[in-house]
Structure formats: C-alpha cells, structure tokens
Design a protein around this motif. Structure first.
Motif, PDB file in Angstrom:
ATOM      1  N   GLY A 274      30.229 -45.035  -7.358  1.00  0.00           N
ATOM      2  CA  GLY A 274      31.050 -43.850  -7.544  1.00  0.00           C
ATOM      3  C   GLY A 274      30.778 -43.052  -8.795  1.00  0.00           C
ATOM      4  O   GLY A 274      31.576 -42.186  -9.153  1.00  0.00           O
ATOM      5  N   PHE A 275      29.663 -43.310  -9.464  1.00  0.00           N
ATOM      6  CA  PHE A 275      29.341 -42.563 -10.673  1.00  0.00           C
ATOM      7  C   PHE A 275      28.503 -41.338 -10.328  1.00  0.00           C
ATOM      8  O   PHE A 275      27.694 -41.368  -9.398  1.00  0.00           O
ATOM      9  CB  PHE A 275      28.548 -43.437 -11.654  1.00  0.00           C
ATOM     10  N   ARG A 276      28.672 -40.288 -11.112  1.00  0.00           N
ATOM     11  CA  ARG A 276      27.790 -39.137 -10.987  1.00  0.00           C
ATOM     12  C   ARG A 276      26.401 -39.520 -11.482  1.00  0.00           C
ATOM     13  O   ARG A 276      26.258 -40.292 -12.425  1.00  0.00           O
ATOM     14  CB  ARG A 276      28.327 -37.954 -11.790  1.00  0.00           C
ATOM     15  N   MET A 277      25.400 -38.965 -10.820  1.00  0.00           N
ATOM     16  CA  MET A 277      24.028 -39.366 -11.127  1.00  0.00           C
ATOM     17  C   MET A 277      23.587 -38.796 -12.476  1.00  0.00           C
ATOM     18  O   MET A 277      23.755 -37.612 -12.747  1.00  0.00           O
ATOM     19  CB  MET A 277      23.093 -38.870 -10.026  1.00  0.00           C
ATOM     20  N   PRO A 278      23.027 -39.647 -13.341  1.00  0.00           N
ATOM     21  CA  PRO A 278      22.485 -39.143 -14.609  1.00  0.00           C
ATOM     22  C   PRO A 278      21.167 -38.420 -14.374  1.00  0.00           C
ATOM     23  O   PRO A 278      20.597 -38.449 -13.278  1.00  0.00           O
ATOM     24  CB  PRO A 278      22.288 -40.418 -15.429  1.00  0.00           C
TER      25      PRO A 278
END
Length: 457
Positions: A274-278
């Motif tokens: 669920g993290f935004r992509m770096p």
C-alpha cells in the motif's frame, strides 16, 4: 462508435457484477454523458443500482454552484446523488493536481462497500494524453499502460467503460440530446501539463497523424498487456523472496536475481503493502546500499512516503519515522491501557495464567515507562544471570529501530519488563499462578495517499 446504454451494458458485462455502481460525476461533459447512459440503463434494468457522487474540492469560486447544478441534474435523471466535501489543500512538495486527486479518491474509496464499482468517464483521448504525460515523465511499463479499463480500488474496483469512445463522440452524443454540463475554466489553463498536451501537442500531432489518439490508446493497451504479464512474474518472484511472517524480503534470495528482477520484486513488494512507489533513484539506492551492505550494518533508504531498512538478511518496509522523544518518562496507571506518545503504540497489562509480573507487586508499585539510555540490564525470567539489553535484543534478532522505541516498564524506579519480550526475574510471580503479562501493540500503519492501483487522470 456512438455511445449508448446498450454499449455501456456490454462493456460492464465484461467484468464481475457489482452490488452498487458509483458514478464519479464532476458535472463536466464526459461525466454528464456517463450519467445519462447509467440513467437509461437503470431504467431498463432494475438490478442496476447506481448513485452519482460529486466531490466538492472547494478550489473554484463556482464550486458551490456546480455542486447544486449536479444535484439538480441527477434529480432530473432520476439518479441518486451524494455530495462529498474534501480538503484538497496540497501538502509541502505536493502539486495542487496531486492533492485534489488524492483527496478525491480517498473520499470515494471510503464511500464504497465490498465489491462496489466506481465508474469514471475517462475516454480514448484522455488515454492518449495520459500516455504522453507518462512518456515525458520517463515512466516504465506501469505508467505507459496508462489507465486500465478495470483496476482494484478501495474495497471494490474502478471501471472506465468509455475508454473506447473519443471526446468528439461524447460531445456529439451530448449535443444531440441537448444535455447541459459544467465548463471548468481551469481546463483551458495551459499551465497544467495535461491541458498543454490536450490543446497544443495533440492537435499538432493530429495534423500529421489524424488517428493519433486511437493509435496512442492502442499502444497503451499493448503496454497494459505486457505489464499484466510482468506483474504475474513479479508476484511469483516476490513470493519466493518473501518472509510471510514479517512481510520482509530475504536479501540472499534477492541477490540470486538479476538486477532487473530485483527492481521488479521491489516494486511489487512496495505496492502490495500500500505504499506509493518511490522514484527510480530511490530504488537504485536500495539496490546499491541496502542489498550490498555488510550484514552487521543497518542502512536505511528513505523517501517521503516510507523507508526501507535492512537488518541482517532481511529488508523491512516501514512508514516514515516520526519525531520521537527518547528521554520521555511516562507515568502508567497499570490497570488501564497506556497510549504511548509519538505514535509508539499501546501498552496493556493483562492477567494471565502463567509467567508474568507478580500481581501484589504490580498493585502497589509506582509504574512508569521509559526508553533505553544505554547500560540497562535485566535477568529475564528463566535465565541465569543479568544481561545487557543490547545483548538480549541482538540474541532475539530485534532490529535497532525497534529497540530504540521499545517501552521499558519500571516499577518503583527499577526495570521490571522490556516491552512484550522479557519480565525481569526479581518482579516475576509464581509461574503456576495468576500473574500480569505486558503486551505492546503497534498503532495501525498510517493510510497512504492513494489506494493501490490509483487512477491516473
């Protein structure tokens, strides 16, 4: 190909049926056409339950008027209407477009139930614009796949049933039926990248290649098919490298992969949690620094939405570490749960049949919670001799960033318990009787800016 309720029904039939369809209704031309098509379908099929949702961002002076116009239009069409008001102010470093999109999709996802579908009105021309935007940003396959017809979203999914239609087709349909719609003046502002592409770049390309929108949309579809294949491979590779107990990645297994497969696995792992992509730069730092670090080091690679840390043979994915007062001394009324400051979770004292703190000592002592300063020792229950906490943590394989935040429970100024892991012998009760166990529960991970597979409009 002209839009029609029959065509909409055929497009929706390609996907699993939904208990409720939510129409993302801005009031503009495209969503106005979608609203009419849904209204016609609802009149023809009683099992088609739909509600139009207008998100009020408060960014335009006419926003209140637009919201009322949307409500009136939905009443005339016989479609249920919901108005959502959101705070779309950008955070530091966030663009106004990104802030508005994030606020909009968070509000819509929260509205939906399990299996519900969100219908949005993006069309073939939007798809072409999105592909060009992603190309100019240097995107990889996930970006070049642009906007899929169907994507996971919140507790349900997002559908774009108008992707096969062009803007001219939608306008022709609306004008033929004398539909009215909202004209947002910001759509003419060339300061926005999408508007610049729409009004300057694509018309110039169309002079030479008249079918440019259809061609670019087809390219996006090819990229989407290739991305689906890569996504399946990424899931398999990630599963093979994953420690399912901690949702971490084994470093030695990653090192067996090629550099391209490692990047693939990292993206799958980050997205699945669920993290935004770096950025590619951040992923490169993970590959260079974290994977190649000496096993005794614990490097960290951070970006705005999260951080990746290595400990021993594993990579950990964590929310950004907030401020933390390691000098804090917190009084605890033992029978009541204690919510720790700085988002450090909650301590609970539970009666237990088995090892724990002696109840008599627990009831009469002054209890406080502190954090490591260095040099603390504890003789764990069942162990011979006292040990430094540093040694105990190392033996138990507890990562350094967890150690520094581990709450230490003191009774009358002496160390009695170390988080949820150890009770110090001098405070232990009879192991065959009823005692007090300490539990430390981490707070839920903070919500991410967007649901996984967010829309790209």
């Amino acid at each position: 190909m002209n839009p029609s309720a029959a065509r909409l029904r055929a497009n929706l039939a390609r996907h699993p049926p939904s208990p409720h369809y939510w129409i993302a209704y801005s009031g503009g031309l495209d969503s106005r056409v979608l609203l009419r098509l849904c209204a016609e379908l609802a009149r023809a099929r009683q099992d088609f339950r739909c509600t139009a949702v207008h998100v009020h961002h408060g960014l335009q002076t006419a926003a209140e008027h637009w919201a009322e116009q949307c409500r009136t239009t939905c009443e005339a069409e016989g479609v249920a209407f919901r108005l959502l008001r959101v705070d779309a102010r950008p955070r530091p470093g966030q663009s106004p477009e990104e802030a508005a999109r994030a606020a909009r999709y968070q509000a819509l996802a929260a509205l939906m139930g399990t299996g519900d579908a969100l219908l949005t009105a993006q069309h073939r021309d939007d798809q072409a614009e999105t592909l060009l935007l992603q190309l100019l940003r240097g995107a990889g396959l996930p970006g070049l796949a642009a906007m899929p017809e169907r994507a996971a979203f919140g507790p349900g999914f997002l559908l774009r049933p108008l992707l096969e239609h062009g803007r001219a087709e939608l306008r022709g349909y609306a004008e033929a039926l004398k539909l009215d719609w909202v004209e947002d003046p910001s759509n003419r502002d060339l300061g926005y990248d999408r508007n610049f592409i729409r009004h300057r770049i694509l018309p110039a390309l169309a002079e030479r290649w008249p079918a440019v929108n259809a061609t670019l949309s087809r390219s996006a579809q090819h990229c989407a098919e290739a991305q689906a294949t890569l996504a399946a491979l990424a899931r398999d590779l990630c599963h093979a490298a994953l420690n399912p107990e901690r949702e971490t990645l084994y470093v030695d297994r990653l090192l067996d992969y090629t550099a391209a497969d490692r990047r693939l696995v990292l993206r799958e792992w980050i997205g699945s949690q669920g993290f935004r992509m770096p950025s590619a730069r951040v992923l490169g730092q993970v590959l260079d620094c974290a994977l190649n670090a000496h096993p005794e080091r614990s490097p960290a690679v951070r970006w705005r939405e999260g951080e990746i840390r290595r400990y021993r043979n594993e990579l950990y994915l964590l929310p950004p570490a907030g401020p933390f007062d390691s000098q804090a001394v917190i009084a605890w009324n033992g029978p009541a749960p204690l919510v720790l400051p700085d988002g450090n979770g909650e301590l609970i004292a539970l009666p237990t049949d088995g090892p724990g703190i002696a109840p008599g000592l627990w009831r009469t002592a002054a209890i406080s919670v502190r954090y490591r300063q260095g040099g603390e020792t504890c003789r764990p229950l069942g162990r011979a001799g006292a040990r430094e906490l540093k040694k105990l943590f190392q033996e138990a394989g507890i990562p350094p960033w967890v150690r520094e935040r581990t709450p230490l429970v003191y009774m009358d100024g002496r160390l009695a318990a170390v988080g949820k892991w150890w009770i110090c012998q001098e405070f232990a009760g009879d192991g065959t009787g009823r005692n007090i166990a300490i539990e430390w529960h981490a707070l839920p991970r903070p919500a991410q800016a967007l649901p996984r597979n967010p829309a790209t409009d």
